[in-house]
Motif scaffolding. Structure first.
Motif, PDB file in Angstrom:
ATOM      1  N   ALA A 292       0.662  -1.350  -0.153  1.00 36.38           N
ATOM      2  CA  ALA A 292       0.150  -0.414   0.085  1.00 36.38           C
ATOM      3  C   ALA A 292       0.317   1.075  -0.353  1.00 36.38           C
ATOM      4  CB  ALA A 292      -0.785   0.582   1.242  1.00 36.38           C
ATOM      5  N   CYS A 293       1.636   1.045   0.318  1.00 35.95           N
ATOM      6  CA  CYS A 293       2.568   2.229  -0.059  1.00 35.95           C
ATOM      7  C   CYS A 293       4.068   2.655  -0.435  1.00 35.95           C
ATOM      8  CB  CYS A 293       3.028   2.726   1.626  1.00 35.95           C
ATOM      9  SG  CYS A 293       4.198   1.748   2.622  1.00 35.95           S
ATOM     10  N   ILE A 294       4.346   1.355  -1.600  1.00 34.12           N
ATOM     11  CA  ILE A 294       5.120   1.295  -2.551  1.00 34.12           C
ATOM     12  C   ILE A 294       4.921   2.202  -3.632  1.00 34.12           C
ATOM     13  CG2 ILE A 294       5.697   0.095  -4.081  1.00 34.12           C
ATOM     14  CD1 ILE A 294       5.690  -2.747  -2.729  1.00 34.12           C
ATOM     15  N   VAL A 295       5.620   3.354  -3.633  1.00 31.87           N
ATOM     16  CA  VAL A 295       5.930   4.415  -4.924  1.00 31.87           C
ATOM     17  C   VAL A 295       6.100   3.554  -6.272  1.00 31.87           C
ATOM     18  CG1 VAL A 295       6.350   6.499  -5.720  1.00 31.87           C
ATOM     19  CG2 VAL A 295       6.166   6.492  -2.850  1.00 31.87           C
ATOM     20  N   GLN A 296       5.973   3.939  -7.544  1.00 30.64           N
ATOM     21  CA  GLN A 296       6.113   2.822  -8.618  1.00 30.64           C
ATOM     22  C   GLN A 296       6.581   4.011  -9.446  1.00 30.64           C
ATOM     23  OE1 GLN A 296       2.450   0.061  -9.811  1.00 30.64           O
ATOM     24  NE2 GLN A 296       1.409   0.360  -8.157  1.00 30.64           N
ATOM     25  N   ASP A 297       5.944   4.938  -9.504  1.00 30.35           N
ATOM     26  CA  ASP A 297       6.274   6.211 -10.625  1.00 30.35           C
ATOM     27  C   ASP A 297       6.244   7.238 -10.034  1.00 30.35           C
ATOM     28  OD1 ASP A 297       6.625   7.579 -11.982  1.00 30.35           O
ATOM     29  OD2 ASP A 297       5.922   6.991 -14.294  1.00 30.35           O
ATOM     30  N   PRO A 298       7.321   7.846  -9.263  1.00 28.67           N
ATOM     31  CA  PRO A 298       7.338   9.587  -8.688  1.00 28.67           C
ATOM     32  C   PRO A 298       6.378   9.965  -8.672  1.00 28.67           C
ATOM     33  CG  PRO A 298       9.184   7.992  -8.438  1.00 28.67           C
ATOM     34  CD  PRO A 298       8.360   7.893  -8.973  1.00 28.67           C
TER      35      PRO A 298
END
Length: 537
Positions: free
Chosen positions: A257-263
């Motif tokens: 839920a808190c993973i940034v895939q593309d900033p």
């Protein structure tokens, strides 16, 4: 306000059985469902107050709804058409309540439960808001003193309900007995609105409950993401000013839920998530993990509260016993719950003043009982209380049958009601130990941002316990009344077997205590316990 709402509970089972001609099981189930609604409603009300309405408006709305509900309930005692007619003849031929009468009764109780839940959800927090004025900033003890006085006043209101208001109901009739709480509620509602210009009113903001739901939704929407074995390899969304950089390894699937895939796509120029339902902060994820980690221990506390929720039968039991003190004064049957309240207050007072000093003297070093130890000991005392209840009821029933009162559950037997004191005192000690231990456990284990959730968990547990108690009583009633046999939980308590019923609860308490010990060990040490061990070494 608390005195007004608490005044309805003690004698309500007698009112339902005598005036509405309900049997023991039906009346108790209504009380269980009413109690569950009262304890669970604050969760939804707190969400609405924090996110949309505001605490003052929620308290005001809850006060009005409670007042309307109590007024409608009072009408059931003064309007003959609102309840079934009295029983006829020596054979006690009684008519059941009609659909409209039941609807009117349940609607009034439902309004009281919803209104009381709305008040409970915000009253404590709203009071603490008043101490955030600039004049109180330098006094760090102001809020601590406020919490102490809040619980002291609450305990006093319970004592008033179990003594003065119950006495009015028993000796002056239902109309006056239920009318007095309406007047108290009217007075408190007027006071709340008269103080409107002087209150500090904080604006609603995003609710913590919304954040927890967002984590569940985001982790599901990101379920196809693969987690790296090294947390440092991933980019996580952090809350501004937070010291938590990486999520913990427990319940790793929530970390998605808190993973940034593309900033560039996931984050706005100011660093906030463009879609909070797909990307949450590490803090939000850890808050949900903290809540899920305590669920097994919370469940054991909820099951223990099944014993505490047994309020109907003790009143019926006390009505059949000699309640005289001296030759003239008779304790109302519904007032015996006061001894549990007094026992709880005594434990709170004596714990720091007597128990810990004696334990320190015996061990030769400063003694301290952890929150989990106190919760476990409270469960053990709860088991003893229902075991004592079973034994006392077995003796009471035997005397009633011996005296020839098998078919007359209203007659008073030659047995002092003071025999009910041990079970009440044990129950009071158990509730004080476990309830205070639970509150301290949740508050110490949760992040500070979750203090509102921590304070709500105990109430939700009481609500769940009431629903479970209703299920258990209904199941035992169905299983034991077949084949022409009298139900264990019969309205005629001299023919029923409530001693067996409480032995079932005692057995459940033993199983629950064993489950608690297993869950407590699986949970591991609480925050700060490892440090204490190192310092002792």
């Amino acid at each position: 306000m608390n005195a007004a709402t608490n005044a309805l509970t003690p004698n309500l089972i007698l009112y339902l059985m005598n005036e509405y001609h309900m049997d023991m099981t039906t009346g108790s189930n209504i009380l269980y469902i009413w109690s569950a609604t009262t304890n669970i409603a604050p969760v939804l009300a707190a969400f609405l107050a924090d996110s949309f309405v505001g605490r003052f408006k929620m308290i005001g709305l809850g006060s009005v709804v409670t007042l309307v509900g109590m007024f409608l309930f009072w009408l059931t005692s003064v309007i003959p058409q609102a309840r079934p007619p009295p029983c006829i003849g020596s054979n006690s031929i009684c008519r059941s309540a009609e659909m409209f009468q039941l609807f009117f009764l349940c609607s009034s109780l439902g309004l009281v439960a919803i209104g009381a839940g709305a008040i409970k959800s915000s009253s404590l927090a709203f009071g603490s808001d008043q101490l955030k004025r600039e004049v109180y900033q330098e006094n760090a003890r102001a809020i601590e003193s406020y919490f102490s006085w809040y619980y002291a006043v609450y305990a006093l209101s319970v004592l008033v309900s179990l003594t003065c208001l119950v006495y009015i109901q028993v000796n002056m009739g239902w109309a006056l007995g239920f009318g007095a709480p309406v007047l108290l509620m009217l007075f408190s509602t007027l006071l709340i609105f008269l103080g409107n210009p002087f209150y500090v009113k904080l604006k609603p903001k995003s609710s913590l409950i919304t954040g927890l739901i967002q984590v569940i939704v985001a982790s599901y929407r990101n379920r196809c993401l693969r987690l790296s074995s090294q947390s440092e390899d991933m980019l996580y969304h952090q809350k501004k000013g937070s010291v938590i950089v990486l999520p913990s390894e427990k319940l790793r699937f929530l970390n998605k839920a808190c993973i940034v895939q593309d900033p560039q796509l996931d984050l706005s120029p100011d660093g906030e998530a463009t879609d909070p339902w797909r990307l949450c902060t590490v803090d939000q994820v850890e808050e949900l993990k903290a809540l899920l980690n305590v669920v097994p221990i919370w469940l054991t506390g909820a099951i223990m509260n099944i014993n505490i929720s047994q309020t109907s039968f003790p009143v019926l039991q006390a009505t059949t016993m000699d309640r005289h003190i001296g030759s003239s004064f008779e304790i109302p049957a519904a007032s015996f719950g006061i001894f549990a309240v007094i026992a709880a207050i005594l434990w709170i007072v004596l714990y720091d003043r007597l128990v810990l000093p004696i334990a320190s003297k015996l061990t030769g070093k400063p003694a301290h009982f952890s929150t989990k130890e106190r919760m476990g000991f409270g469960m053990f005392l709860s088991f003893l209380s229902v075991l004592v209840m079973a034994v006392v009821e077995g003796v009471r029933r035997s005397i009633a049958i011996k005296e020839g009162y098998s078919d007359d559950p209203q007659s008073v037997i030659p047995m002092s009601a003071m025999w009910l004191l041990p079970q009440n005192c044990l129950g009071g000690f158990a509730e004080a130990l476990n309830a205070i231990g639970q509150n301290e456990f949740y508050i110490s284990e949760f992040p500070r941002s979750m203090s509102s959730v921590a304070s709500a968990l105990l109430g939700v547990g009481m609500g769940v316990a009431s629903l479970l108690a209703s299920f258990i009583m209904s199941t035992i009633n169905e299983l034991t009344r077949g084949g022409g046999q009298e139900s264990w939980v019969s309205s005629n308590i001299n023919k029923g077997h409530f001693d067996y019923y409480y032995l079932v609860l005692a057995g459940l308490s033993v199983v629950n205590l064993l489950c608690y010990i297993a869950c407590s060990r699986a949970y591991g040490p609480c925050k700060g316990e490892n440090r204490e061990v190192i310092e002792e070494d």
